[in-house]
Design an enzyme around this catalytic site. Structure first.
Site, PDB file in Angstrom:
ATOM      1  N   HIS A  53       2.223 -58.530 -49.479  1.00 25.02           N
ATOM      2  CA  HIS A  53       1.996 -59.872 -50.003  1.00 25.02           C
ATOM      3  C   HIS A  53       3.039 -60.831 -49.443  1.00 25.02           C
ATOM      4  CE1 HIS A  53      -0.464 -58.478 -53.762  1.00 25.02           C
ATOM      5  NE2 HIS A  53      -0.982 -58.072 -52.613  1.00 25.02           N
ATOM      6  N   GLU A  55       5.280 -62.736 -50.809  1.00 25.90           N
ATOM      7  CA  GLU A  55       6.631 -62.627 -51.366  1.00 25.90           C
ATOM      8  C   GLU A  55       7.411 -61.495 -50.694  1.00 25.90           C
ATOM      9  OE1 GLU A  55       3.888 -63.357 -55.001  1.00 25.90           O
ATOM     10  OE2 GLU A  55       3.707 -62.677 -52.915  1.00 25.90           O
ATOM     11  N   CYS A  78       2.278 -61.125 -58.421  1.00 25.83           N
ATOM     12  CA  CYS A  78       1.536 -60.094 -59.156  1.00 25.83           C
ATOM     13  C   CYS A  78       2.493 -59.174 -59.904  1.00 25.83           C
ATOM     14  CB  CYS A  78       0.656 -59.286 -58.208  1.00 25.83           C
ATOM     15  SG  CYS A  78       1.567 -58.301 -57.001  1.00 25.83           S
ATOM     16  N   GLU A 291     -27.051 -69.733 -45.904  1.00 24.40           N
ATOM     17  CA  GLU A 291     -27.450 -70.550 -44.757  1.00 24.40           C
ATOM     18  C   GLU A 291     -28.956 -70.779 -44.638  1.00 24.40           C
ATOM     19  OE1 GLU A 291     -25.782 -70.108 -40.989  1.00 24.40           O
ATOM     20  OE2 GLU A 291     -23.836 -69.401 -41.670  1.00 24.40           O
TER      21      GLU A 291
END
Length: 359
Positions: A53, A55, A78, A291
């Site tokens: 992550h 951090e 987290c 789409e």
């Protein structure tokens, strides 16, 4: 630190977070900045799902320089074990003295738990710096957890009189080359792209980003009777999911599965969109770009399953009551129509894109 200084550093964290666009799904885009005094000592961002992550990336770069520093991150750290250990443990162990995060994580496994853990460890946490920008950046992630379904974008290209193709099905090309290139690039921002079987049979689309360094989304095909040709371009690899009915030919299902396609079966003749979205949520599909064709787009409109719209228009008039348009039942009165806010307009030569969030 002064609020203005915090916001300046948070903008840097947001800038870093954007570098992970298209690669972090089903995780959010997150950037982190470590500051000691007024000097940035380390930066990091979440590069890909399953990797460190933001951090952790920043703490690794900072080393001992993280002790006594402030950490800026655009989403709450987290506090649970996933594919990687909790970020809050690493933050506490590194000796970070203050944390500034833009917004709480909407994921029920986090949602304030990370902030609580940090505060219990004696680390002051400021929440709210650039909160609107942070939620906008990860709007699909927030929708996924708050609405309990994937974020849905609708994209189509039309003539000035609202036609998606001529009465013979010819639609190549309504919009110009620049508009089509931008439309393809939108796919890189979504985890999946979805079309109905009629689009496959009439256009044989590629449905990829076709740009170096960009990840192709999962291709989802609504095909109740499994009419898709085995030679279709969308079947070029195993990154395909086909929604079909239990009554679809068993041999065709086996042939598609042998090639690596995932087949989801549903009761009835059509594909129940809410049932499909529930299954896709179980598979951690956070965002889908719908789409076409007109019938499929109309079905999502009728079910109010839309969050953002990208409408491309070209200065051409097609006419004809049998020409393709957006289908579905439609609304009885204008009061019931889906309306856009935060509307933006982009020009591609003489073509125009109108986009916005559905209110």
């Amino acid at each position: 630190m002064a609020p203005r200084f915090d916001e300046t550093l948070m903008h840097e964290a947001l800038r870093l977070a954007k570098k992970g666009a298209g690669w972090t799904n089903p995780n959010p885009m997150v950037g982190a900045v470590i500051v000691k005094g007024t000097r940035v000592t380390a930066r990091g961002f979440h590069k890909r799902a399953g990797k460190s992550h933001a951090e952790i990336e920043a703490l690794s770069e900072a080393g001992e320089g993280a002790r006594g520093a402030t950490l800026y991150v655009n989403l709450e750290p987290c506090a649970h074990f996933g594919k990687t250990p909790p970020c809050v443990d690493a933050i506490i162990q590194a000796g970070i003295k203050r944390v500034v995060c833009a917004t709480k994580d909407p994921n029920p496994r986090v949602n304030g738990k990370g902030i609580t853990r940090l505060r219990k460890a004696g680390i002051p946490v400021r929440v709210g710096a650039c909160a609107n920008e942070a939620r906008a950046l990860n709007e699909a992630f927030f929708t996924f957890h708050r609405k309990k379904r994937p974020f849905i974008g609708l994209k189509y290209a039309a003539s000035l009189d609202g036609k998606l193709s001529t009465r013979t099905g010819d639609s190549k090309w309504i919009t110009n080359k620049e508009a089509r290139a931008y439309a393809r690039s939108l796919r890189g921002s979504y985890q999946a792209v979805l079309v109905g079987i009629r689009t496959i049979l009439s256009d044989d689309p590629h449905l990829g980003v076709r740009a170096q360094g960009k990840r192709d989304p999962l291709r989802i095909i609504l095909d109740p009777d499994l009419r898709i040709p085995l030679s279709a371009k969308v079947l070029r690899d195993q990154n395909v999911l086909i929604a079909a009915s239990f009554g679809a030919p068993r041999r065709k299902k086996m042939a598609l599965e042998k090639r690596g396609s995932t087949i989801l079966l549903f009761k009835g003749k059509g594909i129940p969109l809410r049932g499909l979205l529930r299954e896709l949520r179980k598979r951690n599909i956070v965002s889908i770009l719908v789409e076409g064709g007109g019938k499929t787009i109309g079905s999502f409109l009728d079910e109010r399953l839309l969050d953002r719209v990208y409408a491309f228009y070209a200065p051409v008039l097609i006419g004809g009551k049998d020409a393709s348009t957006i289908g579905g039942r439609g609304v009885r009165t204008l009061h019931g129509a889906s309306r856009l806010n935060d509307v933006s307009v982009m020009r591609f030569g003489d073509n125009v894109l109108i986009s916005g969030k559905v209110s």
